[in-house]
Motif scaffolding. Structure first.
Motif, PDB file in Angstrom:
ATOM      1  N   UNK A 402       1.747 -13.330 -11.616  1.00  0.00           N
ATOM      2  CA  UNK A 402       1.520 -14.745 -11.337  1.00  0.00           C
ATOM      3  C   UNK A 402       0.344 -14.985 -10.388  1.00  0.00           C
ATOM      4  N   UNK A 403      -0.192 -13.940  -9.776  1.00  0.00           N
ATOM      5  CA  UNK A 403      -1.260 -14.117  -8.788  1.00  0.00           C
ATOM      6  C   UNK A 403      -2.443 -13.221  -9.113  1.00  0.00           C
ATOM      7  N   UNK A 404      -3.598 -13.662  -8.625  1.00  0.00           N
ATOM      8  CA  UNK A 404      -4.798 -12.837  -8.772  1.00  0.00           C
ATOM      9  C   UNK A 404      -4.713 -11.577  -7.908  1.00  0.00           C
ATOM     10  N   UNK A 405      -4.110 -11.715  -6.734  1.00  0.00           N
ATOM     11  CA  UNK A 405      -3.986 -10.576  -5.833  1.00  0.00           C
ATOM     12  C   UNK A 405      -2.703 -10.709  -5.026  1.00  0.00           C
ATOM     13  N   UNK A 406      -1.948  -9.609  -4.953  1.00  0.00           N
ATOM     14  CA  UNK A 406      -0.735  -9.564  -4.144  1.00  0.00           C
ATOM     15  C   UNK A 406      -0.927  -8.489  -3.078  1.00  0.00           C
ATOM     16  N   UNK A 407      -0.804  -8.895  -1.823  1.00  0.00           N
ATOM     17  CA  UNK A 407      -0.904  -7.979  -0.693  1.00  0.00           C
ATOM     18  C   UNK A 407       0.503  -7.761  -0.139  1.00  0.00           C
ATOM     19  N   UNK A 408       0.930  -6.505  -0.043  1.00  0.00           N
ATOM     20  CA  UNK A 408       2.259  -6.188   0.484  1.00  0.00           C
ATOM     21  C   UNK A 408       2.109  -5.527   1.847  1.00  0.00           C
ATOM     22  N   UNK A 409       2.624  -6.191   2.858  1.00  0.00           N
ATOM     23  CA  UNK A 409       2.626  -5.599   4.196  1.00  0.00           C
ATOM     24  C   UNK A 409       3.857  -4.709   4.312  1.00  0.00           C
ATOM     25  N   UNK A 410       3.628  -3.386   4.342  1.00  0.00           N
ATOM     26  CA  UNK A 410       4.727  -2.419   4.323  1.00  0.00           C
ATOM     27  C   UNK A 410       4.913  -1.787   5.701  1.00  0.00           C
ATOM     28  N   UNK A 411       6.086  -1.215   5.956  1.00  0.00           N
ATOM     29  CA  UNK A 411       6.314  -0.503   7.221  1.00  0.00           C
ATOM     30  C   UNK A 411       5.437   0.742   7.296  1.00  0.00           C
ATOM     31  N   UNK A 412       5.322   1.361   8.467  1.00  0.00           N
ATOM     32  CA  UNK A 412       4.572   2.618   8.588  1.00  0.00           C
ATOM     33  C   UNK A 412       5.170   3.709   7.700  1.00  0.00           C
ATOM     34  N   UNK A 413       4.327   4.634   7.292  1.00  0.00           N
ATOM     35  CA  UNK A 413       4.740   5.665   6.342  1.00  0.00           C
ATOM     36  C   UNK A 413       5.595   6.762   6.955  1.00  0.00           C
ATOM     37  N   UNK A 414       5.317   7.155   8.173  1.00  0.00           N
ATOM     38  CA  UNK A 414       5.997   8.320   8.733  1.00  0.00           C
ATOM     39  C   UNK A 414       7.422   8.046   9.214  1.00  0.00           C
ATOM     40  N   UNK A 415       7.678   6.937   9.897  1.00  0.00           N
ATOM     41  CA  UNK A 415       9.050   6.769  10.407  1.00  0.00           C
ATOM     42  C   UNK A 415      10.099   6.560   9.327  1.00  0.00           C
ATOM     43  N   UNK A 416       9.734   5.802   8.268  1.00  0.00           N
ATOM     44  CA  UNK A 416      10.720   5.456   7.232  1.00  0.00           C
ATOM     45  C   UNK A 416      10.100   5.644   5.856  1.00  0.00           C
ATOM     46  N   UNK A 417      10.959   5.597   4.823  1.00  0.00           N
ATOM     47  CA  UNK A 417      10.499   5.819   3.449  1.00  0.00           C
ATOM     48  C   UNK A 417      10.131   4.527   2.735  1.00  0.00           C
TER      49      UNK A 417
END
Length: 499
Positions: A402-417
């Motif tokens: 539905x969008x031209x661009x979707x930005x996902x703000x994710x948690x840090x990689x090392x502490x959690x999966x």
């Protein structure tokens, strides 16, 4: 020059030579630090070098100015041989020279010191007086130079006078067998009376400070080089290149006003931070010309790297070009996107997933930029399980279409999966690293996490770069102007629910 001063000058010469060899030693040990990099290290860490130099000078000054000043008096004695009883004058000269070396040692004997103490009624032990007396043979002669030190220049002269007089008597006694009426073959004659010197010879303020300064320079440079070698943090684009073939997409300079003006909409059009995100936005177009990315995950190795601020401002920069852009706050543990944009964080992803609201009602709009925002919603007890669920995957796929661009703000990689789970749903991932804070080991482990799930790393954004290090990331020059309304502390754009 006394022996102590000569030794200190030699120490200074050696230290100075050592400083000059630091660059060569660094390269010879395989540390791969050429002269230009060596100068860069000195420039980067000049404050610590100056601090150590000042500390060394301070310690030297404290020791120097708390020591008792010492003064010197010098006298000279000539040893002669009675050649009337010697058939060979040359042999007599050698005999006198050999004797001179022995008598130079006798001058410092405690027996001679006891005679001087008795003569002057000094309040000190023979050992203490002997430690203040020095004697040496003038090279290739039978001259003995005697040096006496004391806290008072006049006392030094007096002790030197009495020492030479007692020494001449002592020599005559040593060279005359006990009970013998024969005259001594060795005669000690005073050639120079004890001198008077009103200038202190110890401590030598100038010499001590010079040596301390050289020591400080050596230690400072050594510490700077050691810190550079042992430093595992990301500081240059070359450090990133050591870990991945993915490029540095942008570097964002440190901005002390980021708390007052966190968003691009709070800044002027020519601010350095604004231009940095424009560069990042432009570079995204060249990531994959055949398959333009439509869904990106923004993450970091560890917390505190500025990944939320980066993802939010990137989304704002994309929305400002007229692209239909959505940012999803998928950090269900520490959500910050909505609060950064001045929107309601209570309704969002989790409320839509559990069916409390429709997805179109959960999406809000940031009016200042036109950016669509899906906040995190209520904090769940099991974030990873929610993000792994099929309903979450289906929702993100639907939003992506539905969008031209979707930005996902994710948690840090090392502490959690969580970020690794989200990375499989997106076209690629951008990792945010903090300049001089994030270590190479942390970034390398984060990249390994992405490789394990088959995610694609599009590039790296280096955040909070110090101004002096901006050139290390090919950061372009931008004219910094006072942002419009900065003095009024522009407010984050207020939001409204998407109809």
């Amino acid at each position: 020059m006394t022996n102590d001063r000569a030794e200190r000058w030699e120490q200074g010469r050696v230290l100075g030579s050592a400083v000059g060899r630091v660059g060569t030693q660094v390269t010879s040990k395989g540390w791969d630090l050429d002269f230009k990099q060596f100068l860069t290290v000195l420039r980067r860490r000049w404050m610590s070098i100056v601090t150590i130099i000042l500390l060394a000078l301070g310690v030297s000054a404290a020791i120097t100015f708390t020591r008792t000043p010492m003064y010197e008096s010098k006298t000279q004695i000539f040893l002669t041989v009675d050649v009337r009883d010697t058939t060979d004058a040359y042999a007599a000269l050698l005999f006198a020279s050999n004797r001179a070396a022995s008598y130079a040692t006798v001058v410092k004997s405690t027996e001679l010191a006891e005679r001087v103490i008795d003569q002057l009624d000094l309040d000190m032990t023979p050992e203490a007086l002997a430690s203040r007396i020095d004697a040496k043979v003038v090279e290739s002669t039978s001259l003995i130079q005697i040096t006496v030190r004391d806290e008072n220049p006049r006392d030094a002269q007096t002790i030197a006078d009495v020492t030479t007089e007692e020494f001449t008597t002592y020599v005559a006694g040593l060279e005359t067998p006990g009970g013998s009426t024969d005259e001594s073959q060795i005669r000690a004659q005073i050639t120079d009376k004890a001198s008077y010197n009103a200038n202190q010879v110890s401590p030598d303020v100038v010499l001590n400070l010079v040596v301390a300064g050289l020591i400080g320079v050596l230690l400072g440079i050594g510490l700077a080089v050691a810190r550079e070698i042992l430093d595992r943090t990301i500081r240059t684009a070359d450090h990133v290149a050591e870990l991945t073939e993915s490029p540095v997409l942008a570097s964002i300079g440190f901005d002390g006003d980021i708390r007052a003006a966190p968003l691009l909409t709070d800044l002027g059009g020519f601010a350095a931070r604004t231009e940095a995100f424009r560069l990042l936005r432009t570079n995204l177009q060249f990531i994959d010309l055949d398959h333009q990315p439509r869904c990106l995950v923004i993450s970091s190795a560890v917390p505190g790297e500025g990944k939320t601020m980066t993802s939010t401002n990137l989304a704002v920069a994309l929305a400002q070009t007229g692209r239909n852009t959505l940012i999803i706050d998928a950090d269900l543990r520490r959500p910050r996107v909505a609060s950064t944009l001045g929107l309601d964080p209570a309704i969002g992803l989790t409320t839509a997933l559990v069916g409390k609201t429709e997805i179109h009602d959960a999406i809000q709009v940031h009016e200042a930029s036109g950016l669509h925002v899906l906040a995190s919603g209520a904090k769940p007890p099991n974030p990873t399980e929610i993000l792994q669920s099929k309903i979450t995957h289906d929702l993100i796929r639907r939003l992506r279409s539905s969008y031209d661009m979707v930005i996902i703000d994710a948690p840090p990689l090392l502490p959690v999966a969580d970020a690794s789970v989200l990375a499989k749903l997106a076209d690629g991932v951008i990792i945010v690293v903090r300049h001089a804070k994030t270590t190479k080991d942390q970034v390398n482990e984060a990249i390994n996490r992405l490789n394990q799930v088959g995610a694609r790393l599009y590039g790296v954004v280096v955040n909070m770069v110090a101004k002096r290090a901006i050139g290390s990331y090919y950061y372009y020059y931008y004219e910094e102007t006072s942002p419009a309304g900065r003095s009024d502390k522009a407010k984050a754009g207020s939001g409204r629910r998407r109809a």
